[in-house]
Design an enzyme around this catalytic site. Structure first.
Site, short mmCIF file in Angstrom:
data_model
loop_
_atom_site.label_atom_id
_atom_site.label_comp_id
_atom_site.label_asym_id
_atom_site.label_seq_id
_atom_site.Cartn_x
_atom_site.Cartn_y
_atom_site.Cartn_z
N LYS A 1 25.66 54.52 78.31
CA LYS A 1 25.60 52.66 78.01
C LYS A 1 25.57 51.80 79.60
O LYS A 1 27.55 51.95 79.74
CB LYS A 1 26.74 52.14 76.41
CG LYS A 1 25.71 51.22 76.06
CD LYS A 1 26.32 49.25 75.89
CE LYS A 1 27.56 48.74 76.39
NZ LYS A 1 27.23 47.92 77.70
N GLU B 1 39.15 54.79 82.62
CA GLU B 1 39.52 54.41 84.24
C GLU B 1 39.71 52.79 84.30
O GLU B 1 38.49 51.99 83.97
CB GLU B 1 38.83 55.01 85.26
CG GLU B 1 38.99 54.55 86.54
CD GLU B 1 38.77 53.15 87.64
OE1 GLU B 1 38.41 52.99 87.03
OE2 GLU B 1 39.63 53.51 88.55
N CYS C 1 38.56 47.55 91.32
CA CYS C 1 38.97 48.60 90.40
C CYS C 1 40.17 48.43 91.14
O CYS C 1 41.50 48.19 91.43
CB CYS C 1 38.98 49.34 89.66
SG CYS C 1 38.84 51.06 90.27
N GLU D 1 45.28 40.91 86.74
CA GLU D 1 43.79 41.42 87.62
C GLU D 1 42.81 40.29 87.89
O GLU D 1 42.77 39.43 86.94
CB GLU D 1 43.28 42.34 87.22
CG GLU D 1 42.38 43.37 87.79
CD GLU D 1 41.32 45.03 87.69
OE1 GLU D 1 40.69 44.36 86.10
OE2 GLU D 1 41.08 45.44 87.92
P1 ADP Z 1 33.43 42.94 81.81
O1 ADP Z 1 34.83 42.36 81.36
O2 ADP Z 1 34.13 43.09 83.13
O3 ADP Z 1 32.38 43.53 81.13
P2 ADP Z 1 34.21 45.49 80.20
O4 ADP Z 1 35.58 46.55 80.84
O5 ADP Z 1 34.48 44.96 78.93
O6 ADP Z 1 34.28 45.00 82.01
O7 ADP Z 1 32.89 46.41 80.53
C1 ADP Z 1 32.70 47.30 80.73
C2 ADP Z 1 31.81 48.02 80.31
O8 ADP Z 1 32.05 48.37 78.71
C3 ADP Z 1 30.35 48.04 79.92
O9 ADP Z 1 29.62 48.80 79.39
C4 ADP Z 1 30.85 46.79 77.99
O10 ADP Z 1 29.48 46.30 78.06
C5 ADP Z 1 31.31 48.49 77.81
N1 ADP Z 1 32.60 47.25 76.51
C6 ADP Z 1 33.40 45.98 76.09
N2 ADP Z 1 33.17 46.36 75.29
C7 ADP Z 1 33.40 47.78 75.05
C8 ADP Z 1 33.96 47.75 73.55
N3 ADP Z 1 33.91 47.50 72.76
N4 ADP Z 1 33.87 49.42 73.31
C9 ADP Z 1 33.06 49.86 74.03
N5 ADP Z 1 32.49 49.31 74.72
C10 ADP Z 1 32.22 47.85 75.90
#
Ligand code: ADP
Length: 488
Positions: A184, A260, A294, A391
């Protein structure tokens, strides 16, 4: 002058499941915003629970069919090499699609991201037949073998800052090790991943082996992480989301995960450093991709005797950067991914100033369709200042001064993060002391940033992550070991 016309770009639709672009009636359609204009340029179908189920069950079937996992590893490598070749062939379209939907300027995608993705894939393809396990030193009347096997289905969740590179960090080693994948991508940058998956099928990789589902994190991402068909999760993104994913994996699994995560990486500059070269390096390390990296070098820690001259040079580099759309030739400072993220950057900068930081340059949010943030330098005395602690994920550099090596190492150490660090000095003793002293997964001496040396693993200490991407370790992280004892 533009590199391409954004409205001419074909946008792939839907998910990519069992070798086909797909969308279903019960998937929700959501606007996708172009960071350069701030406007919707496409719609995205967020997968329903049934769609996620379908993708996972296809991946599971692909794995169980055994065609891929039990293929001779050298044969597997041939398909991966072919995939790399097709990515190179389609680089102009991929670069257009990537730059339209993300903050990556078109020419940078062509010069950096595509070669990086292709090289990374080839690196893992080459590893396919290099790791088979070992024979254990057991009692004489036995043979003990430690063999390695793929997990089955790997659930991969990727962020928006380098969509194709992050995909390859996950999918390259997973497939090379014999797994199937359901990925995803970030809902903000969804389109290059489905096209890369299509190219994998064009390369002859089994159609249902690598599937992509689109959607948000909290429903679609979580549904993947908690599913019983997923053997392992691999993720790159924020520390908070990494923690949420780890807890999903624990509660519904338990299953392993490689994470990561965030960083607040120091760049330590000693008085004996090559000032001109280092100022250029430091400026680039915080403004590349508008600081949305990052491993951004977001904390300048500098000897007090050169702080004035050095900061002037850094600011001179900052002032040369030009904001613009990712498809404009003159752009050197790309947009922030979203208006919301730009406001967050602005709010941390104001808070930092209110807490006593001195604004030396920048600090402006420019909304010109897309949202841009001017490269910012904040002189900070207090380690507890929010711009040092949090960050920011934007072009914001804090500057703290030291007058002894011990103080430099102490300032470099961060309470939360330990992703990367840069040390700039001509003194080998000092550089090697720092290398040992600093709690970070990557230490760069007289340089800053990742390279094409894919043999070098990358990953964080402290809350910056668990496990490694890239390197032999990333390949091995996609295999589980099994002990086999045979009595004579
Ligand atoms: P940002 O806040 O900068 O979008 P995230 O770390 O939240 O960065 O998002 C990175 C990825 O993790 C995206 O693909 C997002 O859809 C996914 N993501 C966000 N929350 C969840 C969750 N609770 N479980 C699984 N994937 C998630």
């Amino acid at each position: 002058m533009d590199w391409y016309n954004p409205s001419d770009t074909d946008i792939p639709k839907g998910h990519f499941i069992d070798g086909q672009f797909m969308s279903f009636n019960d998937d929700t359609a959501v606007d996708v915003i172009c960071p350069s204009t701030g406007k919707a340029y496409a719609q995205l179908n967020y997968a329903s629970a049934d769609t996620v189920e379908q993708a996972l069950s296809q991946a599971h079937q692909a794995f169980r069919a055994g065609t891929w996992a039990s293929m001779a590893p050298r044969e597997r490598a041939k398909y991966l090499f072919k995939w790399a070749e097709l990515i190179e062939k389609e680089q102009a379209y991929l670069a257009q699609l990537e730059s339209l939907g993300s903050s990556r300027p078109y020419h940078e995608v062509l010069q950096w991201d595509i070669p990086y993705v292709v090289d990374c894939l080839r690196f893992f393809a080459e590893l396919s037949d290099k790791h088979g396990g070992y024979v254990g030193a057991t009692q004489q009347n036995r043979l003990g073998m430690v063999i390695s096997q793929p997990y089955g289905v790997i659930g991969a969740i990727t962020p928006w800052n380098f969509p194709m590179s992050m995909l390859m960090w996950k999918v390259g080693p997973a497939l090379a090790a014999g797994n199937a994948v359901v990925l995803k991508p970030s809902e903000m940058t969804p389109f290059t991943s489905v096209y890369l998956a299509k190219l994998a099928v064009d390369a002859g990789i089994p159609a249902n082996l690598f599937n992509v589902v689109q959607g948000d994190g909290k429903t679609v991402g979580q549904a993947i992480c908690e599913h019983s068909l997923v053997g392992k999760v691999t993720f790159t993104g924020s520390t908070a989301t990494g923690a949420a994913i780890m807890s999903t994996c624990a509660i519904k699994g338990p299953k392993p995960s490689t994470l990561e995560l965030g960083g607040k990486s120091p760049q330590i500059v000693f008085a004996d450093a090559d000032i001109e070269k280092t100022a250029r390096t430091v400026a680039k390390a915080i403004t590349g991709n508008a600081g949305q990296v990052c491993v951004s070098g977001s904390r300048l820690i500098i000897h007090q005797d050169i702080a004035e001259e050095f900061s002037q040079q850094v600011m001179a580099h900052f002032s040369q950067l030009k904001t613009g759309s990712t498809w404009e030739k003159q752009t050197t400072l790309p947009p922030v991914i979203s208006a919301g993220q730009a406001q967050r950057i602005e709010s941390i900068v104001s808070q930092s100033i209110a807490q006593g930081a001195e604004l030396l340059c920048g600090g402006d949010l420019i909304s010109q369709g897309g949202s841009f943030f001017t490269p910012t330098l904040l002189a900070v005395k207090d380690k507890a200042n929010c711009a040092v602690r949090e960050e920011i994920f934007g072009p914001v550099l804090t500057m703290q001064t030291f007058d002894s090596d011990e103080q430099a190492w102490e300032l470099a150490s961060h309470e939360t993060y330990g992703l990367a660090a840069g040390i700039h000095t001509q003194n080998i003793q000092r550089a090697l002391t720092g290398m040992r002293e600093i709690e970070a997964g990557s230490v760069w001496i007289n340089r800053y940033g990742r390279s094409f040396d894919h043999i070098m693993p990358t990953g964080g200490f402290k809350q910056s992550g668990i496990g490694k991407d890239v390197g032999v370790e990333a390949f091995q992280a996609n295999l589980k070991t099994k002990s086999v004892l045979i009595d004579f």
